[in-house]
Design a protein around this motif. Structure first.
Motif, PDB file in Angstrom:
ATOM      1  N   GLY A 177       0.831  -1.199   0.000  1.00 13.97           N
ATOM      2  CA  GLY A 177       0.000   0.000   0.000  1.00 13.97           C
ATOM      3  C   GLY A 177       0.862   1.243   0.000  1.00 13.97           C
ATOM      4  O   GLY A 177       2.069   1.190   0.270  1.00 13.97           O
ATOM      5  N   ARG A 186       2.537   2.428   6.229  1.00  5.99           N
ATOM      6  CA  ARG A 186       1.802   2.303   4.970  1.00  5.99           C
ATOM      7  C   ARG A 186       0.308   2.126   5.226  1.00  5.99           C
ATOM      8  O   ARG A 186      -0.099   1.547   6.239  1.00  5.99           O
ATOM      9  N   ASN A 190      -6.306  -2.417   1.480  1.00  6.86           N
ATOM     10  CA  ASN A 190      -6.131  -2.449   0.031  1.00  6.86           C
ATOM     11  C   ASN A 190      -6.570  -3.813  -0.487  1.00  6.86           C
ATOM     12  O   ASN A 190      -5.896  -4.817  -0.282  1.00  6.86           O
ATOM     13  N   ASP A 194      -8.752  -2.848  -5.722  1.00  6.52           N
ATOM     14  CA  ASP A 194      -7.812  -1.729  -5.764  1.00  6.52           C
ATOM     15  C   ASP A 194      -6.620  -2.103  -6.633  1.00  6.52           C
ATOM     16  O   ASP A 194      -6.149  -1.295  -7.444  1.00  6.52           O
ATOM     17  N   ASP A 213      -5.212   5.673  -5.895  1.00  6.66           N
ATOM     18  CA  ASP A 213      -3.978   5.781  -5.119  1.00  6.66           C
ATOM     19  C   ASP A 213      -3.574   4.437  -4.512  1.00  6.66           C
ATOM     20  O   ASP A 213      -2.489   4.301  -3.952  1.00  6.66           O
ATOM     21  N   ARG A 214      -4.468   3.422  -4.627  1.00  7.88           N
ATOM     22  CA  ARG A 214      -4.158   2.080  -4.118  1.00  7.88           C
ATOM     23  C   ARG A 214      -3.931   1.082  -5.268  1.00  7.88           C
ATOM     24  O   ARG A 214      -3.938  -0.119  -5.052  1.00  7.88           O
ATOM     25  N   ALA A 217      -2.102  -2.507  -5.238  1.00 13.19           N
ATOM     26  CA  ALA A 217      -1.814  -2.703  -3.821  1.00 13.19           C
ATOM     27  C   ALA A 217      -2.696  -3.801  -3.239  1.00 13.19           C
ATOM     28  O   ALA A 217      -3.886  -3.889  -3.539  1.00 13.19           O
ATOM     29  N   ASP A 219      -3.178  -5.524   0.710  1.00  9.51           N
ATOM     30  CA  ASP A 219      -2.772  -5.756   2.087  1.00  9.51           C
ATOM     31  C   ASP A 219      -2.861  -7.253   2.359  1.00  9.51           C
ATOM     32  O   ASP A 219      -3.133  -8.054   1.457  1.00  9.51           O
TER      33      ASP A 219
END
Length: 353
Positions: A177, A186, A190, A194, A213-214, A217, A219
């Motif tokens: 991220g 971070r 995400n 995304d 913006d993700r 990405a 997580d």
């Protein structure tokens, strides 16, 4: 594809002090474990596909086992060729040997004949006699088509981009991220959509927009939802409460009724205790960790269990902040659940989807 009680009020300074201590302890634990990690050496990152061991000759037998309730297929010499767990869709099949490694972040290598796949229905006792299973088994037993393990390594550092027919990249090097405004930590949350950069409509009709913006990405739980849900087609919830299937977060997954709890949460909340015996685990299981003082009794991290590496350690792959993406590496703590390392000490439960 988660009667109100009165709580004591803490002074703001006290809260900040607690949070600061939590962050400091977490960082120091990670630094300590990282110092113990072996230095990185160049290793091959290419799968080593040998002749298939999935096509076994001789008589094969079906056997029932307990803890957990499951059915195994044995070869003529008694070797386990496949494992199917009651109420789980995950199947672990014996197949061609492969080598998984990640030279950028670890010397660890996993050489395995285990292929982890998702069956179209949960397993039940006697399902080996049913048509749906016979058809599925005939197609995938000994198959070299990408499985869950193959999917997971298509997002590590340096993984090549793969695009679908519409030109949307569905695989390739993923980040965890973007940085928070502090430039140190971070951003989390995400999900797979995304990464894809497109809105996604779940089975209950909920549509989740992708945040630019993700882009690319994932997580830790977003990584699991990508490989199990978007790639392997396991049903997904839009959140921890909307829809049905695999929930959005690590804690939601750990507490979900989806799949089978192989290792249940033990001990008092909020930290619980590390399980004493992890021998029940098999490749493909989801592992859950309690890592942060600030999240109450929530599980904070989820990983995919790979099995034994060539040094005999029990290892996993997950998406984490320190490497900024999916890894089986050592940065931020070796990806092991045995011994006294950072992640080993924080393991709390496991699930078989």
């Amino acid at each position: 594809m988660p009667p109100k009680k009165k709580r004591p009020v803490l002074h703001a300074v006290t809260v900040l002090a607690l949070l600061g201590t939590s962050g400091y302890l977490t960082v120091e634990l990670r630094k300590d474990e990282q110092a113990k990690a072996p230095s990185v050496q160049a290793v091959t990152d290419e799968p080593n596909l040998e002749s298939s061991t999935g096509q076994q000759g001789g008589k094969q037998t079906w056997e029932r086992l307990k803890n957990p309730e499951r059915t195994v297929l044995r070869g003529a010499e008694g070797q386990v060729l496949a494992t199917f767990t009651d109420n789980a869709r995950t199947a672990t099949l014996r197949g061609p040997s492969r080598t998984f490694s990640e030279s950028a972040n670890t010397t660890s290598k996993v050489v395995t004949e285990d292929w982890v796949r998702l069956m179209p229905e949960p397993w039940t006792k006697g399902a080996e006699k049913e048509k749906w299973f016979k058809d599925w088994f005939k197609e995938y037993y000994g198959s070299q088509e990408d499985d869950i393990f193959a999917y997971s390594f298509q997002y590590v550092q340096g993984a090549p981009v793969k695009k679908d027919d519409e030109g949307i990249p569905y695989a390739g090097d993923a980040v965890f991220g973007p940085f928070k405004p502090d430039g140190v930590d971070r951003l989390e949350q995400n999900d797979f959509y995304d990464y894809l950069g497109i809105p996604y409509t779940f089975r209950d009709g909920t549509t989740m927009p992708a945040r630019q913006d993700r882009y690319r990405a994932l997580d830790c739980s977003g990584f699991m939802r990508m490989i199990w849900g978007y790639r392997a087609r396991h049903p997904l919830m839009a959140t921890n409460t909307a829809g049905d299937g695999l929930p959005r977060t690590a804690d939601g997954m750990a507490r979900s009724k989806v799949g089978v709890d192989i290792i249940k949460l033990q001990g008092p909340a909020p930290w619980y205790t590390r399980p004493k015996n992890i021998d029940v685990l098999q490749p493909g299981d989801l592992l859950f960790f309690k890592m942060d003082h600030r999240t109450g009794n929530h599980m904070d991290h989820v990983a995919l269990y790979l099995g034994l590496d060539t040094d005999g350690h029990r290892v996993f792959i997950s998406s984490r902040k320190e490497v900024n993406g999916p890894t089986m590496g050592d940065k931020g703590g070796a990806s092991r659940i045995d011994g006294n390392g950072f992640y080993a000490g924080l393991l709390r439960s496991a699930k078989r989807l």
